[in-house]
Design a protein around this motif. Structure first.
Motif, mmCIF file in Angstrom:
data_model
loop_
_atom_site.group_PDB
_atom_site.id
_atom_site.type_symbol
_atom_site.label_atom_id
_atom_site.label_comp_id
_atom_site.label_asym_id
_atom_site.label_seq_id
_atom_site.Cartn_x
_atom_site.Cartn_y
_atom_site.Cartn_z
ATOM 1 N N GLY A 64 0.807 -1.123 -0.093
ATOM 2 C CA GLY A 64 0.019 0.033 0.071
ATOM 3 C C GLY A 64 0.980 1.368 -0.141
ATOM 4 N N LEU A 65 1.881 1.367 0.905
ATOM 5 C CA LEU A 65 2.818 2.372 0.917
ATOM 6 C C LEU A 65 3.287 2.547 -0.559
ATOM 7 C CD1 LEU A 65 4.486 1.871 4.288
ATOM 8 C CD2 LEU A 65 2.680 3.325 3.617
ATOM 9 N N THR A 66 3.737 1.762 -1.389
ATOM 10 C CA THR A 66 4.447 1.610 -2.631
ATOM 11 C C THR A 66 3.622 2.071 -3.552
ATOM 12 O OG1 THR A 66 5.806 -0.273 -2.449
ATOM 13 C CG2 THR A 66 5.322 0.551 -4.602
ATOM 14 N N VAL A 67 1.965 1.841 -3.508
ATOM 15 C CA VAL A 67 1.248 2.465 -4.229
ATOM 16 C C VAL A 67 0.617 3.988 -4.022
ATOM 17 C CG1 VAL A 67 -1.413 2.401 -4.934
ATOM 18 C CG2 VAL A 67 -0.245 0.132 -4.499
ATOM 19 N N ALA A 68 1.040 4.388 -2.774
ATOM 20 C CA ALA A 68 0.708 5.641 -2.397
ATOM 21 C C ALA A 68 1.930 6.547 -3.016
ATOM 22 C CB ALA A 68 0.854 5.653 -0.740
ATOM 23 N N ASP A 69 3.148 5.855 -3.043
ATOM 24 C CA ASP A 69 4.232 6.757 -3.666
ATOM 25 C C ASP A 69 4.267 6.640 -5.155
ATOM 26 O OD1 ASP A 69 6.735 8.058 -3.662
ATOM 27 O OD2 ASP A 69 7.588 6.007 -3.838
ATOM 28 N N LYS A 70 3.805 5.590 -5.942
ATOM 29 C CA LYS A 70 4.138 5.612 -7.224
ATOM 30 C C LYS A 70 2.833 5.755 -7.769
ATOM 31 C CE LYS A 70 8.623 4.618 -6.482
ATOM 32 N NZ LYS A 70 9.499 5.815 -7.067
ATOM 33 N N GLN A 71 1.795 5.359 -7.222
ATOM 34 C CA GLN A 71 0.554 5.509 -8.028
ATOM 35 C C GLN A 71 -0.519 6.035 -7.189
ATOM 36 O OE1 GLN A 71 0.290 1.115 -8.716
ATOM 37 N NE2 GLN A 71 -0.375 1.806 -10.622
ATOM 38 N N PRO A 72 -0.350 7.324 -6.795
ATOM 39 C CA PRO A 72 -1.273 8.078 -5.991
ATOM 40 C C PRO A 72 -2.806 8.237 -6.333
ATOM 41 C CG PRO A 72 0.373 9.697 -6.959
ATOM 42 C CD PRO A 72 0.549 8.408 -7.247
ATOM 43 N N ALA A 73 -2.956 8.267 -7.613
ATOM 44 C CA ALA A 73 -4.458 8.323 -7.903
ATOM 45 C C ALA A 73 -5.085 6.803 -7.786
ATOM 46 C CB ALA A 73 -4.631 8.765 -9.606
ATOM 47 N N ALA A 74 -4.331 5.882 -8.034
ATOM 48 C CA ALA A 74 -4.765 4.538 -7.582
ATOM 49 C C ALA A 74 -5.067 4.498 -5.972
ATOM 50 C CB ALA A 74 -3.869 3.406 -8.198
ATOM 51 N N LEU A 75 -4.200 5.289 -5.305
ATOM 52 C CA LEU A 75 -4.387 4.839 -3.794
ATOM 53 C C LEU A 75 -5.516 5.559 -3.400
ATOM 54 C CD1 LEU A 75 -3.481 6.588 -0.852
ATOM 55 C CD2 LEU A 75 -3.469 3.991 -1.107
ATOM 56 N N ALA A 76 -5.791 6.898 -4.082
ATOM 57 C CA ALA A 76 -6.917 7.798 -3.640
ATOM 58 C C ALA A 76 -8.217 6.968 -4.157
ATOM 59 C CB ALA A 76 -6.794 9.088 -4.449
ATOM 60 N N ALA A 77 -8.271 6.510 -5.143
ATOM 61 C CA ALA A 77 -9.347 5.680 -5.675
ATOM 62 C C ALA A 77 -9.643 4.452 -4.518
ATOM 63 C CB ALA A 77 -9.197 5.083 -7.067
ATOM 64 N N MET A 78 -8.601 3.630 -4.113
ATOM 65 C CA MET A 78 -8.836 2.626 -3.312
ATOM 66 C C MET A 78 -9.531 3.047 -2.046
ATOM 67 S SD MET A 78 -5.076 0.863 -4.273
ATOM 68 C CE MET A 78 -4.970 0.030 -2.674
ATOM 69 N N GLU A 79 -9.102 4.349 -1.634
ATOM 70 C CA GLU A 79 -9.512 4.881 -0.186
ATOM 71 C C GLU A 79 -10.647 5.718 -0.501
ATOM 72 O OE1 GLU A 79 -8.335 3.472 2.364
ATOM 73 O OE2 GLU A 79 -6.392 3.109 2.120
ATOM 74 N N GLY A 80 -11.210 5.910 -1.588
ATOM 75 C CA GLY A 80 -12.071 6.783 -1.708
ATOM 76 C C GLY A 80 -11.937 8.365 -1.345
ATOM 77 N N HIS A 81 -10.599 8.807 -1.325
ATOM 78 C CA HIS A 81 -10.008 9.912 -1.015
ATOM 79 C C HIS A 81 -10.182 11.006 -2.084
ATOM 80 C CE1 HIS A 81 -7.939 12.524 1.719
ATOM 81 N NE2 HIS A 81 -6.836 12.579 0.835
ATOM 82 N N PHE A 82 -11.166 11.842 -2.001
ATOM 83 C CA PHE A 82 -11.481 12.881 -3.117
ATOM 84 C C PHE A 82 -10.817 14.222 -2.659
ATOM 85 C CE2 PHE A 82 -15.265 9.864 -2.835
ATOM 86 C CZ PHE A 82 -15.145 9.564 -4.222
ATOM 87 N N HIS A 83 -10.554 14.270 -1.748
ATOM 88 C CA HIS A 83 -10.091 15.866 -1.475
ATOM 89 C C HIS A 83 -8.859 16.037 -0.536
ATOM 90 C CE1 HIS A 83 -13.807 17.530 -3.198
ATOM 91 N NE2 HIS A 83 -14.591 16.969 -2.307
#
Length: 460
Positions: free
Chosen positions: A243-262
């Motif tokens: 998950g930390l790798t995704v947050a670093d390299k694919q922030p849009a994917a991480l935002a979608a996984m977490e439903g993080h819009f803002h």
């Protein structure tokens, strides 16, 4: 040629179902091969007949699963060329080599030693047979490494340049050891082992419930659950690292996984809340409603109380992934991971208090039923984990470099429907056939009549 708007959707759904039907087989092949090696090794060390019987019994299930995996794997590679020919052409110089490495160093290697493992009983020495089984373990793990390497490169493409629309490898070490593969591969290998251990545990618990060779299967159940205490815990940790790798390299994917819009709240402070449940609005720009825990998202992704986490508002609308599937798939996968860990702790507790003696274990019927039920959950976890991984990468086929729509083959709606129906019919046929024969072998149980095999020297 003007395409029907449904062709794009059908192509995506078609390939999603093809990969979903294939991915249920390789994890059991990979993990069960290691457990077969362990069972055979224990037989050689202890000379206890039940280890031999268990190994031969689960080997039958391995063979059925292996065959189904090969059949659906060939179909999946065929689908690449048919449904996504432009992508296959553009990425062929990279992915073609990676899949070629898998074929040469893993699949052909594994196929040879699988033959020795399956047909070598009575024909080669016990030590040589164990060596063959060990090589099946190594080869299947290598296969997982190359396949995950190819997929991980699509997630974090490194070591390449583009020439006339074609990806060309400029540094093979960076292609192979891209950032995603370093955490995704261990996560997948642990998933394979966890699924296989719960498969063995579930089959064994069912046999104990039916009072079939209960002493033998109680031993298999105990060994599987004790191993799962460690494996399921380590899997949770490695999953968090991914998950930390995704947050670093694919922030849009991480935002979608977490439903993080803002990224920030209306007052300008970082939005650090983690959404337990939510539903997005029509254009994926905000949540219609959500149930949130303050600060937890920041703790999970940055290990701090209030550091900002990139939201979907930082990306153009046409580069935002779908939200519903990765959001809920990720939560299902994570929930299953924790549930399986607690089931293994339940087994550890029963072992510590002496309830794993057969006469007492047979009385733990709710525990045994839970273990049987749990045998299906790793499959669902792998499915939902894969859906999270693939859908959250959208709209990119190669992250940041090639869109999925650009890689799809131009096809008429009737042709797409034909391929969709054909692939689905074949996949379902394999699934029904594999399940039928696996269930049949489980019902029949181990062969207790044939004498223990001897090696070529005549030794037991």
């Amino acid at each position: 040629m003007l395409e029907h708007p449904l062709t794009d959707l059908l192509a995506r759904v078609d390939f999603a179902l093809i990969t979903s039907m294939h991915i249920i087989y390789p994890p059991l092949t990979i993990g069960l091969s290691l457990l077969l090696f362990f069972g055979e090794w224990r037989w050689l060390r202890t000379d206890a007949d039940f280890w031999y019987r268990l190994t031969r019994f689960f080997e039958k299930l391995f063979i059925i699963n292996f065959g189904a995996g090969v059949a659906t794997g060939v179909t999946m590679e065929l689908a690449f060329g048919i449904l996504y020919a432009p992508f296959a052409t553009a990425a062929g110089p990279v992915l073609g080599h990676l899949l070629g490495f898998e074929t040469i160093t893993a699949f052909m290697y594994e196929a040879g030693f699988v033959g020795l493992m399956v047909f070598g009983w009575h024909k080669i020495g016990r030590g040589i047979h164990l060596f063959a089984t060990f090589n099946v373990v190594v080869a299947s793990s290598l296969s997982a490494f190359w396949i995950m390497g190819a997929n991980a490169w699509m997630q974090t493409p490194t070591g390449i340049s583009m020439t006339n629309g074609v990806f060309i490898a400029t540094d093979w070490m960076k292609v192979i050891f891209n950032p995603d593969v370093l955490t995704a591969t261990p996560h997948m290998l642990l998933a394979c082992l966890e699924l296989s251990l719960f498969f063995v545990a579930g089959v064994s618990a069912w046999q104990v419930l039916k009072s079939r060779h209960a002493t033998m299967f109680a031993c298999a159940l105990k060994c599987a659950l004790l191993a799962l205490v460690v494996v399921s815990a380590v899997q949770i940790y490695v999953g968090d690292s991914l998950g930390l790798t995704v947050a670093d390299k694919q922030p849009a994917a991480l935002a979608a996984m977490e439903g993080h819009f803002h990224t920030n709240n209306p007052d300008g402070t970082p939005n650090t809340a983690w959404s337990m449940l939510m539903w997005p609005n029509a254009d994926n720009s905000d949540a219609q409603w959500s149930v949130e825990i303050p600060h937890l998202l920041s703790l999970l992704e940055t290990r701090t109380w209030d550091s900002p986490v990139t939201g979907l508002d930082q990306f153009p609308a046409n580069e935002r992934p779908p939200v519903v599937i990765p959001f809920y798939s990720f939560r299902v996968m994570a929930a299953i991971g924790f549930f399986l860990f607690f089931v293994s702790l339940w087994g550890l507790f029963l072992w510590v208090i002496g309830r794993f003696r057969v006469e007492r274990l047979e009385q733990q019927r709710w525990f045994l039923r839970t273990v049987v039920f749990s045998a299906f959950l790793p499959y669902l976890a792998i499915w939902t984990g894969w859906w999270t991984r693939e859908v959250a990468r959208q709209p990119w086929m190669v992250y940041g470099l090639m869109r999925t729509a650009e890689g799809r083959s131009p096809m008429s709606l009737p042709a797409e429907i034909l391929w969709f129906a054909g692939f689905m019919a074949f996949g379902l046929l394999v699934l029904v056939g594999a399940w039928y024969f696996i269930a049949k072998v489980i019902r029949q149980g181990p062969d207790m009549d044939n004498p223990i095999t001897t090696d070529i020297a005549g030794e037991k």
